[in-house]
Design a protein around this motif. Sequence first.
Motif, PDB file in Angstrom:
ATOM      1  N   MET A   1      -2.972   0.621   6.683  1.00 39.55           N
ATOM      2  CA  MET A   1      -2.487   1.503   5.975  1.00 39.55           C
ATOM      3  C   MET A   1      -4.461   2.064   5.580  1.00 39.55           C
ATOM      4  N   LYS A   2      -4.440   3.590   6.260  1.00 31.34           N
ATOM      5  CA  LYS A   2      -5.649   3.602   5.540  1.00 31.34           C
ATOM      6  C   LYS A   2      -5.360   5.079   4.613  1.00 31.34           C
ATOM      7  N   ARG A  45       9.247   8.321   9.564  1.00 32.54           N
ATOM      8  CA  ARG A  45       8.705   6.679  10.234  1.00 32.54           C
ATOM      9  C   ARG A  45       9.415   6.807  11.239  1.00 32.54           C
ATOM     10  N   LEU A  79       0.871   2.940  -3.500  1.00 29.41           N
ATOM     11  CA  LEU A  79       0.115   2.647  -2.599  1.00 29.41           C
ATOM     12  C   LEU A  79       0.911   1.948  -1.526  1.00 29.41           C
ATOM     13  N   VAL A  80       1.292   0.859  -2.588  1.00 34.03           N
ATOM     14  CA  VAL A  80       2.138  -0.480  -2.698  1.00 34.03           C
ATOM     15  C   VAL A  80       3.341   0.286  -1.722  1.00 34.03           C
ATOM     16  N   CYS A  82       4.506   3.435  -0.197  1.00 36.89           N
ATOM     17  CA  CYS A  82       3.800   3.623   1.147  1.00 36.89           C
ATOM     18  C   CYS A  82       3.864   2.230   2.071  1.00 36.89           C
ATOM     19  N   ARG A  83       2.182   1.396   2.083  1.00 33.93           N
ATOM     20  CA  ARG A  83       2.133   0.404   3.135  1.00 33.93           C
ATOM     21  C   ARG A  83       3.841  -0.460   3.136  1.00 33.93           C
ATOM     22  N   LYS A  84       4.662  -0.730   2.013  1.00 32.09           N
ATOM     23  CA  LYS A  84       6.014  -0.968   2.540  1.00 32.09           C
ATOM     24  C   LYS A  84       7.029  -0.010   3.753  1.00 32.09           C
ATOM     25  N   GLY A  86       5.736   1.387   6.212  1.00 28.94           N
ATOM     26  CA  GLY A  86       5.065   1.541   7.692  1.00 28.94           C
ATOM     27  C   GLY A  86       4.277   2.953   7.290  1.00 28.94           C
ATOM     28  N   ASP A  88       1.082   5.182   7.953  1.00 29.57           N
ATOM     29  CA  ASP A  88       0.144   5.397   8.760  1.00 29.57           C
ATOM     30  C   ASP A  88      -1.176   5.934   7.855  1.00 29.57           C
TER      31      ASP A  88
END
Length: 280
Positions: A1-2, A45, A79-80, A82-84, A86, A88
């Motif tokens: 993830m950017k 997603r 952020l945590v 969103c990372r979970k 998936g 981008d």
Amino acid sequence: MKIIRNIKEMSEVAKKHRQRRKSIGLVPTMGALHEGHLSLVRQARRENVFVVVSIFVNPAQFGAKEDLKSYPEPFKNDLVSCRKEGVDIIFHPEAKQIYPEGYKTYVEVKNLSDLLCGKPRPGHFIGVATIVTKFFNIVQPDTAYFGQKDAQQAVIIKKMVKDLNIPVEIKVMPIVRQKDGLAMSSRNTYLSAQGKKDALVLSQSLNLAKDLIQKGLRDSHKIIHSMNNLIKNKKAAKIEYIAIVDSKNLKPIEIIKNHCLIALAVKIGKARLIDNYLVT
Ligand code: AMP
């Protein structure tokens, strides 16, 4: 993830994906993400190759006396989350890049922006329509995801996209609620322990309306009156509006025939809460 903070970079990354014919889903948010936001992210997603979540507390949609300065910004937690899921890209631009000095252009969806929440919050939906247009231009998503929680916002965005021929599909996802019925909202963090209990009166009043309609009552005035009485029982609750309107043009409906939207805004302490029920 950017994480991308720069508008040009966001445009370029999105352009590359478009050129490779990868579908792009955009979820615009102001952060402080909860399950309501995440339901939109999950839908994006499922349906796209590339998912962008924007996190931007948009100053243009806050009135001078509103909570811009105190709006929760738990960016690291977001952020945590969103990372979970998936995600981008997190697009998290700075306000001064979005509205540089001398900024002059705003988008207004007339005769919708000034109703319901637009009355006590003049300029709010101009701010919303402007930032969403800007994000659509920057990301150029195939599909953008919004929540039914902000029913008026969804109506306005759909109308704006249609009127301005913006090539994006708008999907509106159902309201996510806590088990006790309270519609999830970033502003629920403003509620005290007692406030959280008092705030249940919003969904309770909508359930009451639903029951009355199921029993055959069709007179909006009477339904609103009953909702009003229920909410007024809570001392801490200050009703801003309760309305029964057409779900497309948001004009008041006297006698319910088929589709309509029952919407309300109530202040509990310093938290301004909104909720709604779509009668189908
Ligand atoms: P916000 O960060 O409050 O601007 O919300 C970003 C998006 O999430 C908007 O499209 C909201 O309608 C949506 N949203 C917020 N709360 C909920 C909820 N409880 N259920 C579904 N969608 C929601």
